[in-house]
Design a protein around this motif. Structure first.
Motif, PDB file in Angstrom:
ATOM      1  N   ALA A 105       0.836  -1.207   0.000  1.00  0.00           N
ATOM      2  CA  ALA A 105       0.000   0.000   0.000  1.00  0.00           C
ATOM      3  C   ALA A 105       0.869   1.255   0.000  1.00  0.00           C
ATOM      4  CB  ALA A 105      -0.931  -0.014   1.209  1.00  0.00           C
ATOM      5  N   LEU A 106       1.917   1.260   0.833  1.00  0.00           N
ATOM      6  CA  LEU A 106       2.813   2.418   0.864  1.00  0.00           C
ATOM      7  C   LEU A 106       3.538   2.588  -0.467  1.00  0.00           C
ATOM      8  CD1 LEU A 106       4.309   2.001   4.455  1.00  0.00           C
ATOM      9  CD2 LEU A 106       2.636   3.701   3.681  1.00  0.00           C
ATOM     10  N   SER A 107       3.915   1.463  -1.079  1.00  0.00           N
ATOM     11  CA  SER A 107       4.581   1.525  -2.391  1.00  0.00           C
ATOM     12  C   SER A 107       3.652   2.126  -3.437  1.00  0.00           C
ATOM     13  CB  SER A 107       5.019   0.121  -2.812  1.00  0.00           C
ATOM     14  OG  SER A 107       5.465   0.113  -4.147  1.00  0.00           O
ATOM     15  N   ASP A 108       2.382   1.707  -3.438  1.00  0.00           N
ATOM     16  CA  ASP A 108       1.423   2.228  -4.421  1.00  0.00           C
ATOM     17  C   ASP A 108       1.152   3.711  -4.188  1.00  0.00           C
ATOM     18  OD1 ASP A 108       1.349  -0.274  -5.432  1.00  0.00           O
ATOM     19  OD2 ASP A 108      -0.761  -0.670  -4.995  1.00  0.00           O
ATOM     20  N   LEU A 109       1.123   4.123  -2.920  1.00  0.00           N
ATOM     21  CA  LEU A 109       0.930   5.539  -2.624  1.00  0.00           C
ATOM     22  C   LEU A 109       2.114   6.356  -3.127  1.00  0.00           C
ATOM     23  CD1 LEU A 109      -0.726   7.764  -1.236  1.00  0.00           C
ATOM     24  CD2 LEU A 109       0.491   7.206   0.895  1.00  0.00           C
ATOM     25  N   ALA A 110       3.306   5.838  -2.912  1.00  0.00           N
ATOM     26  CA  ALA A 110       4.497   6.532  -3.400  1.00  0.00           C
ATOM     27  C   ALA A 110       4.497   6.613  -4.925  1.00  0.00           C
ATOM     28  CB  ALA A 110       5.751   5.813  -2.907  1.00  0.00           C
TER      29      ALA A 110
END
Length: 779
Positions: free
Chosen positions: A28-33
């Protein structure tokens, strides 16, 4: 040792939910970044050079004996073209493979690696060394037919083709064909599902999910643009599945060519070098890593993580070794989480298409819709795929009659390709007459068990017709038959309407299902489960109808009823195209009828027929008998007559059951009765009676769509005494009955003529098709 292994599996299964939770947060953090900082990579869609030659790359690890056995067939297949080349990439073998090749196959290029890079790494090295624009990747345990290469290379003239797979047979014909080259993937219950299909009807290049790593040709430049096989899946399995997904997301085509044939010694290397337990663990690990890398739709991932956690927790209790390997696979995948996050970032940079579209394009129908213009000029015969939920032959119920009438009339106007469910395999020989009417036929025996699924909100009657084999047959027909139009029969098959851009979908509502169910509830009494079923069906049907270009109904009344719920369907409902018959096939006679004979005709698998006949026998027939004691009731119809119970054991009632030809009864009886109290649509039994010259008495609902009051084209009554009076009137006044029958025949010829209606139907198909004429999509 087994005890320690068991304790280890239990420990890992308990840890798995934690590993999965951390992985979910990381993704999720990767997709947000990526949403903030990520950028898409440009696409190079240049066509591979028209292949005068190809480079064949064969990865090898300690497979000297396999090369000795299978390499000669490859050499022979390539020797006709000097531009061809063979490269064996040796993954640091210790069995003398390199020396053997240099001595006995000097024309073969040998790329000897200092370390074992695995199948993916070795293949990537071979692609970089290849001279030709098309590279054929083969396992070292693969034997090829002499002409396998030309068919494999033909599709590369298309600039969007990424890969073409061979058809795979096993060297041992007694082995089950676990791989064929015709691959499928789909998402179900939080997991990717993968399989190979055996389908002899696929006889030309056909879309597939991914190219088999050891039996496919690739556009070299596109392969390298994707980065080749990902080291994330080292040492083996899912590298090719991953590559296929990336290619589809890039807007490219992945094809299967059944005419290019190779033979595989399945797991010739892996099966000899690794234990089954190790292989199961690798498969589970790479399946999880594949999901973390390639599934970018969080609606899908929202099912993946809880499903995977639950399965991992309960896997120690599983009997199959594959299932018990899941905690180990999750744990190994977790150790490679950082690599998976980096691979996901790269995959998102390469992706052009959304996740759902990527899965759709692998299906034949969507492939045709997206890449091939489905338009037809005025002189071209339309190709129509026609879906039926029931066997059409013999036409034992009204829906089958309507379908067969339309199919027969369409024969002179278009080519119809029938895809139909059967209730059992014994019905297959009975469908033979349809082969003279339809351009092609496909039949699927329906599975009658429907497991309950909390995640599936569809009504049970809809889920009963959800079948992967039927879906495959549909998409095969849409693609191979180059379909222009999809015609769907009955609400339960509305689920097979696709989100097509160029192929219009039509639905014939033989009856309005939620209306029919509501009427049945009203006549049989209120029960909470029935109300729930009604609300489910109402919601499903109204949502489904919006997906269709046009909806065909049996009558204006049906159309007006639908518009009360869906005003946006105005202009998209046709009430004069389908509930029709060919009156010319029914000899018309009003003389010679047997006095005092009543006829009831209808399938007893249809509950409204049973309810109506019970009402007639109990409440109407005694009144008729009191006036005319010699009256006989003849009951004809397929299905379970036992539903009538002891009511049928009356001396004035004769049960014929199923009769192969109803015409004789229609020509002999004095009056046909239609005491229908529930249901929806137009009753074909009335149209057949009108055409044959037998006068009719019906309830108002039974005559729905045909008349609303007595006198034209039949008598109508809803109360038992009035119904009985109408029957007696026709029995006692033969001349009046004959006049009513003549009017009814004229009504059918004018208002329900199949030839006029079907000509309009074909014109409607063309109109909707013309509205969708646009250039085919490039990606």
């Amino acid at each position: 040792m087994k005890l320690l292994r068991g304790i280890g599996i239990i420990f890992l299964s308990l840890c798995s939910p934690f590993f999965l939770a951390v992985a979910g947060i990381a993704l999720a953090l990767s997709d947000l970044a990526f949403l903030i900082f990520g950028k898409r990579l440009p696409i190079s869609n240049g066509a591979a050079r028209k292949p005068g030659g190809a480079s064949v790359v064969i990865p090898n690890w300690n497979g000297r004996d396999l090369l000795e056995k299978f390499l000669p067939s490859v050499v022979k297949a390539l020797e006709t073209n000097p531009e061809n080349e063979i490269i064996v990439v040796d993954n640091a073998s210790t069995d003398g493979s390199v020396e053997f090749l240099r001595e006995y196959f000097p024309a073969v290029r040998v790329l000897a690696l200092a370390e074992n890079l695995g199948f993916g790494g070795g293949s990537n090295a071979g692609f970089r060394e290849a001279r030709n624009d098309v590279v054929v990747l083969l396992n070292n345990d693969m034997r090829v037919e002499a002409d396998f290469l030309p068919r494999l290379l033909e599709p590369f003239e298309d600039p969007l083709v990424f890969s073409v797979s061979c058809q795979i047979f096993f060297s041992d014909p007694n082995k089950i064909r676990e791989e064929t080259g015709l691959t499928e993937t789909w998402w179900q219950s939080g997991r990717l599902r993968v399989r190979h299909r055996i389908d002899p009807e696929v006889d030309r290049a056909f879309p597939c999910a991914y190219p088999g790593g050891g039996s496919s040709a690739f556009d070299r430049r596109k392969f390298l643009e994707l980065g080749g096989f990902d080291d994330l899946f080292h040492p083996f399995y899912f590298e090719d599945t991953d590559l296929g997904m990336q290619a589809w997301k890039r807007g490219w085509k992945v094809l299967y060519e059944p005419r290019s044939i190779v033979y595989h010694e399945h797991r010739g290397t892996i099966g000899r070098k690794f234990s089954p337990q190790h292989v199961h663990g690798v498969v589970k690990k790479n399946l999880v890593l594949y999901t973390w890398k390639n599934i970018h739709d969080w609606r899908m991932l929202a099912t993946h993580f809880p499903e995977c956690a639950v399965m991992a927790l309960f896997s120690p209790l599983a009997r199959r070794a594959e299932a018990r390997a899941l905690p180990l696979g999750v744990s190994k995948a977790f150790l490679e989480l950082w690599q998976a996050v980096k691979a996901r970032w790269r995959a998102k940079q390469l992706a052009v298409l959304p996740q759902r579209e990527t899965f759709l394009r692998q299906k034949g129908g969507y492939f045709r819709d997206r890449f091939e213009a489905a338009s037809a000029d005025a002189n071209e015969r339309l190709q129509i795929v026609f879906l039926s939920p029931y066997p059409i032959e013999p036409p034992t119920h009204g829906g089958a009659v309507f379908m067969k009438e339309t199919l027969t009339a369409l024969r002179s106007l278009a080519d119809v390709h029938l895809v139909s469910f059967l209730d059992n395999s014994m019905q297959l020989p009975q469908q033979a007459p349809l082969k003279t009417i339809c351009a092609s036929t496909s039949f699927v025996v329906r599975k009658h068990s429907t497991p309950y699924d909390l995640s599936d909100p569809r009504p049970r009657v809809i889920r009963e017709f959800a079948d992967a084999e039927f879906d495959w047959a549909l998409h095969r027909a849409l693609y191979l038959r180059r379909a222009h139009v999809l015609q769907i029969e009955y609400t339960m098959l509305a689920q097979y309407a696709g989100d097509y851009r160029h192929i219009p979908c039509f639905l014939f509502e033989h009856d309005i299902s939620f209306q029919s169910l509501g009427r049945r509830i009203a006549t049989s009494g209120f029960r909470p489960p029935a109300l729930v079923a009604y609300l489910q069906l109402l919601r499903y049907e109204l949502r489904s109808l919006r997906r269709f270009a046009r909806i065909q109904v049996c009558s204006r009344e049906n159309g007006q009823y639908l518009l009360q719920f869906l005003p946006e369907l105005a202009g998209r409902i046709d009430s004069d195209l389908r509930a029709v018959i060919d009156a010319g096939r029914y000899p018309f006679t009003v003389t010679g009828r047997v006095p005092d004979t009543l006829l009831f005709a209808g399938s007893f698998n249809h509950l409204p027929n049973v309810q109506g006949l019970v009402w007639f026998i109990e409440q109407v027939f005694p009144v008729v008998l009191a006036r005319r004691p010699g009256v006989r009731l003849i009951i004809a119809g397929s299905g379970n007559i036992k539903r009538l119970g002891a009511r049928a054991n009356h001396p004035n009632i004769e049960v014929k059951g199923f009769v192969p030809e109803i015409q004789d009864l229609l020509n002999a009886a004095a009056v046909l009765v239609c005491p229908v109290l529930s249901g929806s649509g137009v009753r074909v039994k009335l149209l057949e009676a009108f055409a044959a010259g037998i006068p009719v008495v019906s309830t108002r609902l039974g005559a729905e769509g045909l008349c609303t009051s007595s006198g034209y084209p039949c008598e109508v009554a809803d109360e038992p005494k009035q119904f009985a009076a109408a029957v007696i009137k026709l029995l006692e006044d033969p001349s009046g009955a004959a006049q009513l029958a003549l009017q009814a025949r004229q009504f059918v010829e004018g208002e329900r003529n199949v030839h006029a209606a079907t000509a309009k139907l074909e014109a409607t198909y063309r109109h909707e098709l013309l509205r969708r004429v646009k250039p085919a999509a490039s990606f």
